[in-house]
Write a protein that holds these residues in place. Structure first.
Motif: not given
Lengths: 254, 254
Positions: A240-241, A254, B117, B150, B159-160, B163, B165, B182-184, B233-237
């Motif tokens: 879902l990234t 960061e 979500v 945060i 956030l757009p 997306i 977090l 910031i991660c996947r 932190i993973v941006p999630v869609k």
């Protein structure tokens, strides 16, 4: 060559006409084992049962397949089948046929699709099937040829790891179905409208209701294909990234 | 300037220490309304309540915020808050702080993240927070400064659309936390192992158990950051379309 092993599950419960039709279609293709919820589990999303226990029964249903009814969610069924019932990894997991649409955003609420996603997490090719007809006596036979084609093609071309298929079928007779379109998930959502009532003891209670708001008329959106009479297939992933947003977040956080 | 309106929810239930800490942190930033489940809802994923009804109570908890306990899932809480409790759209929805990790694939099982979500689906900036400590008396205060940073950054930089977090916090004292990465989503999964028992009536029943199998040591994976002492932190869609696989599917299925 051995017949492919096909695990069948759903979210409407093991006795629902949708899964019984899917089992019939799959019996013509492979060795079928059914592990499905013993009660309706619509809208359960990716829920798993962790604070209570599970039981199961083998039940007798018409056909050559074996049927197991589990007291859990669709995702529980996939996990339980793989750990406790099947003696080898299935070649394919199919879920459905759901009574009602799982197009666009509905995938995240859908127990049918969550079962398919769980199989994908386990590294198994998986397909969720849904018919755009909520009624119990919906006619699931009209798309039989398409469903079997999609299953056979997937058995011959296993899905890459990390991807499962979301198949939705318009409520049309066979002759009216225009074919298959590969699509993206349409941008759509539910507009909530909780229905407030008062119980005999004077306390208010609420039913979740709402209407579906499709905000997307793109040619490549699943809602568009369905409205034009096509069977829609959306390849679905569970990474879902939002990779495209990582650089911006790095700059501000960061 | 009016204070931002912050909706707080979780999946461990409205009385859990994790959400009470998050409410305290949010009270220093905005006007806070809590709409959270009246019972633990861990592992409920994106489940919604459609075959039964919902009730809610306003309850008194310490602090300036208002608290509402709903008889539903985390996603129900977000839907109900937006339709029935809040009189304007919140500027931010925060969910948690979860007692336990929601890193990598856990996002799909997590009620905490599913609430975030759902807010994202509604077009609202949303963040799920989780601490890598399952215990009820976990210390949620060590990361307070990071959590507030945060939240403030997200209020300043909404956030757009599409997306949200996913924030996970290692179980470390403040001085040991190395910062934010910031991660996947790491490539990881649970290996199921249902625990079979026999009830007093001789019937077998099962507890879902398993172990977490991280198959990903990439520098940019959330599991890696957490193991090194960073907050991930993973941006999630929630557009789950595997866009990269559409062309291949068109070739074999259309």
């Amino acid at each position: 060559m051995a017949k492919p092993l096909i695990l069948v599950t759903n979210d409407d419960g093991i006795a629902a006409p949708g899964i019984r039709n899917l089992v019939e279609f799959m019996n013509e293709i492979g060795e079928v084992v059914v592990v499905a919820p013993n009660s309706p589990q619509s809208g359960k999303g990716h829920a798993i049962t962790i604070n209570s226990t599970l039981t199961f029964e083998e039940i007798n249903m018409p056909g050559p397949q074996r049927d197991f009814a589990l007291s859990g969610t669709p995702v529980d069924c996939v996990k339980f089948a793989l750990d406790k019932i099947l003696n080898r990894t299935p070649d394919l997991v199919v879920s459905g046929i759901n009574h009602g649409s799982n197009s666009s955003i509905n995938i995240i609420y859908s127990g049918t699709m969550s079962a398919a996603v769980e199989a994908g997490v386990e590294g198994i090719s998986a397909i969720g099937f849904s018919l755009l007809d909520f009624s119990w006596d919906a006619d699931f036979t009209q798309a039989k040829d398409y469903i079997q084609k999609i299953v056979k093609t997937t058995l011959e071309n296993p899905l890459p790891k990390g991807i499962v298929l979301n198949v939705n079928i318009p409520k049309l007779i066979k002759e009216e179905l225009k074919g298959i379109k590969i699509c993206r998930q349409a941008n759509a959502k539910w507009e909530e409208n909780f229905d407030e009532r008062t119980n005999p003891h004077g306390k208010k209670y609420y039913w979740l209701t709402g209407y579906f708001n499709n905000m997307d008329d793109g040619d490549d959106a699943d809602e568009t294909a369905l409205s034009e009479g096509y069977i829609s297939i959306v390849p679905v992933k569970f990474d879902l990234t939002a990779h495209e947003h990582i650089t911006h977040l790095k700059a501000i956080l960061e």
